[in-house]
Write a protein that holds these residues in place. Structure first.
Motif, PDB file in Angstrom:
ATOM      1  N   VAL A 155      -7.550  20.961  11.386  1.00 58.26           N
ATOM      2  CA  VAL A 155      -9.162  21.467  11.207  1.00 58.26           C
ATOM      3  C   VAL A 155      -9.293  22.338  12.518  1.00 58.26           C
ATOM      4  O   VAL A 155     -10.172  23.628  12.132  1.00 58.26           O
ATOM      5  CB  VAL A 155      -9.636  20.086  12.122  1.00 58.26           C
ATOM      6  N   LEU A 156      -8.425  22.531  13.442  1.00 55.53           N
ATOM      7  CA  LEU A 156      -8.320  23.435  14.208  1.00 55.53           C
ATOM      8  C   LEU A 156      -8.133  25.163  13.698  1.00 55.53           C
ATOM      9  O   LEU A 156      -8.904  26.364  13.617  1.00 55.53           O
ATOM     10  CB  LEU A 156      -7.270  22.970  15.142  1.00 55.53           C
ATOM     11  N   PRO A 158     -14.876  22.915   2.315  1.00 58.21           N
ATOM     12  CA  PRO A 158     -14.813  21.917   2.281  1.00 58.21           C
ATOM     13  C   PRO A 158     -13.683  21.463   3.103  1.00 58.21           C
ATOM     14  O   PRO A 158     -12.281  20.017   2.311  1.00 58.21           O
ATOM     15  CB  PRO A 158     -13.201  23.127   1.187  1.00 58.21           C
ATOM     16  N   THR A 159     -12.639  21.545   3.810  1.00 54.04           N
ATOM     17  CA  THR A 159     -11.800  20.944   5.296  1.00 54.04           C
ATOM     18  C   THR A 159     -12.657  19.948   6.645  1.00 54.04           C
ATOM     19  O   THR A 159     -12.331  18.654   6.817  1.00 54.04           O
ATOM     20  CB  THR A 159     -10.957  22.049   5.637  1.00 54.04           C
ATOM     21  N   ILE A 205     -11.312  15.409   6.663  1.00 55.99           N
ATOM     22  CA  ILE A 205     -11.050  14.894   7.896  1.00 55.99           C
ATOM     23  C   ILE A 205     -10.271  13.354   7.576  1.00 55.99           C
ATOM     24  O   ILE A 205      -9.086  12.537   8.209  1.00 55.99           O
ATOM     25  CB  ILE A 205     -11.516  14.434   9.346  1.00 55.99           C
ATOM     26  N   TRP A 206     -11.193  12.239   7.116  1.00 55.88           N
ATOM     27  CA  TRP A 206     -10.789  11.085   7.099  1.00 55.88           C
ATOM     28  C   TRP A 206      -9.532  10.920   6.152  1.00 55.88           C
ATOM     29  O   TRP A 206      -8.898   9.899   6.243  1.00 55.88           O
ATOM     30  CB  TRP A 206     -12.172   9.607   6.618  1.00 55.88           C
ATOM     31  N   LEU A 213     -22.200  18.017   8.553  1.00 57.67           N
ATOM     32  CA  LEU A 213     -23.359  18.126   7.282  1.00 57.67           C
ATOM     33  C   LEU A 213     -23.246  18.305   5.435  1.00 57.67           C
ATOM     34  O   LEU A 213     -24.218  17.041   5.341  1.00 57.67           O
ATOM     35  CB  LEU A 213     -24.717  19.043   8.082  1.00 57.67           C
ATOM     36  N   PHE A 214     -23.121  19.225   5.334  1.00 56.40           N
ATOM     37  CA  PHE A 214     -22.813  19.671   4.109  1.00 56.40           C
ATOM     38  C   PHE A 214     -21.162  19.226   3.584  1.00 56.40           C
ATOM     39  O   PHE A 214     -20.682  20.070   2.947  1.00 56.40           O
ATOM     40  CB  PHE A 214     -22.838  20.789   3.599  1.00 56.40           C
ATOM     41  N   PRO A 215     -20.135  17.615   3.489  1.00 55.48           N
ATOM     42  CA  PRO A 215     -19.555  17.552   2.933  1.00 55.48           C
ATOM     43  C   PRO A 215     -19.480  17.541   1.225  1.00 55.48           C
ATOM     44  O   PRO A 215     -19.018  16.951   0.813  1.00 55.48           O
ATOM     45  CB  PRO A 215     -19.783  16.135   3.553  1.00 55.48           C
ATOM     46  N   VAL A 216     -18.659  19.558   1.452  1.00 55.42           N
ATOM     47  CA  VAL A 216     -18.742  19.422  -0.035  1.00 55.42           C
ATOM     48  C   VAL A 216     -17.780  19.889  -0.008  1.00 55.42           C
ATOM     49  O   VAL A 216     -17.140  20.748   1.014  1.00 55.42           O
ATOM     50  CB  VAL A 216     -20.067  21.029  -0.915  1.00 55.42           C
ATOM     51  N   CYS A 217     -17.077  19.847  -1.137  1.00 57.33           N
ATOM     52  CA  CYS A 217     -15.695  20.218  -1.507  1.00 57.33           C
ATOM     53  C   CYS A 217     -15.297  21.684  -2.047  1.00 57.33           C
ATOM     54  O   CYS A 217     -16.445  22.023  -2.310  1.00 57.33           O
ATOM     55  CB  CYS A 217     -14.049  19.702  -2.122  1.00 57.33           C
TER      56      CYS A 217
END
Length: 330
Positions: A120-121, A95-96, A102-103, A62-66
């Motif tokens: 991701v895991l 950040p990941t 992911i895309w 929801l918060f796609p921040v680096c």
């Protein structure tokens, strides 16, 4: 001259591949300034250490921040009284574990989907473990900077600075031109903004993040191109094929190069032919957690001793998990 031409060509190719994802990530995170009600979300975070750490690790969706933007967000979470496992999980994983990263990782490694899945895991696992470990710290004063520790005491759920959790790094960390952080009654409720003010907010945030991240992207692409073309091929192969040494080299590179997580997969892709799968994962997992710029930002929240513990635990877990990949998956 031929090496210089090859380096410049590789540099441009890395930029061309990465810039669209950087722009998309910056624009999306800026638009979310308007549409995400973070106070509603934080009130529903689980209190259980494991569930809280895992939930915090997933907030990045929801918060796609680096790694430039996760620190000020985590700072606000802590100051608003959010359980420490939630804040730590977000700090490590956001950040990941977000759709943009992911895309971009899938685009870079579409022929090696295990890299995408394991990235991701492993990040979720490391963030959850660290969040659980820090949940045992009931008194936060020994690990937080005095101003932040004081804010956690003074901040009840009803108290807010009036600034969004997603405000840019320099803004919340008191950089040049930043508004001072005030815990006053007049700021207990965020101001209602007009459509024009919302648009200006988005544009200002986009410009700020592009200014912060664009230079890092250019520097990272230049370093990757220089390493690939100027370093003797034999040396690269010798460093990249050792199951343990390759991991250590890529973790060191990830920490020093400080490239944005939105585009670091394209940097790692340039080493895919010579480095082990585990070392590529070490770069992709460890870099967004700890690099030179993020450590500097973390000092605004945590005392050096706490950052050392965070760094040590993340380093060991990343090394062990990716070493397992080199011996049993590659």
């Amino acid at each position: 001259m031929e090496q210089l031409n090859n380096a410049f060509t590789l540099f441009l190719s890395l930029l061309v591949e990465a810039i669209p994802f950087l722009l998309l990530g910056v624009v999306l995170s800026s638009v979310l300034l308007i549409f995400i009600d973070e106070r509603w979300l934080m009130a529903r975070m689980p209190k259980h250490p494991i569930l809280g750490a895992f939930a915090g690790s997933c907030i990045g969706f929801l918060f796609p921040v680096c790694e430039c933007g996760n620190v000020p967000v985590a700072r606000r979470l802590i100051m608003q009284g959010v359980p420490i496992p939630v804040a730590i999980g977000f700090l490590i994983a956001a950040p990941t574990v977000n759709p943009i990263v992911i895309w971009s990782t899938w685009i870079a490694f579409h022929d090696r989907p295990e890299i995408v899945v394991l990235r991701v895991l492993f990040t979720l696992l490391i963030a959850t473990i660290i969040g659980c470990i820090f949940s045992t710290q009931t008194d936060l004063k020994p690990i937080l900077q005095p101003a932040i520790a004081l804010g956690t005491i003074r901040s009840a759920p009803k108290v807010s600075t009036g600034y969004s959790l997603l405000d840019g790094g320099d803004f919340m960390l008191g950089g040049a031109g930043a508004a001072p952080l005030k815990m006053t009654q007049e700021l207990m409720q965020p101001p209602k903004r007009s459509l024009r003010a919302n648009v200006n907010l988005v544009l200002d945030n986009v410009i700020q993040e592009l200014r912060e991240l664009g230079g890092v992207l250019v520097l990272g692409s230049a370093v990757a191109a220089a390493i690939q073309t100027l370093t003797p091929r034999e040396l690269i192969v010798s460093l990249g094929q050792g199951p343990m040494l390759s991991i250590l080299v890529m973790m060191l590179l990830a920490g020093s190069i400080s490239i944005c997580s939105t585009v670091d997969a394209f940097f790692a892709l340039s080493f895919a032919a010579t480095f082990t799968s585990g070392s590529l994962l070490a770069f992709l997992v460890f870099g967004p957690m700890f690099d030179l710029k993020s450590i500097g930002l973390m000092l605004s929240i945590f005392k050096p001793k706490a950052i050392f513990y965070l760094f040590a635990i993340a380093t060991q877990l990343t090394f062990l998990l990716t070493l397992f990949v080199n011996f049993h998956v590659s």
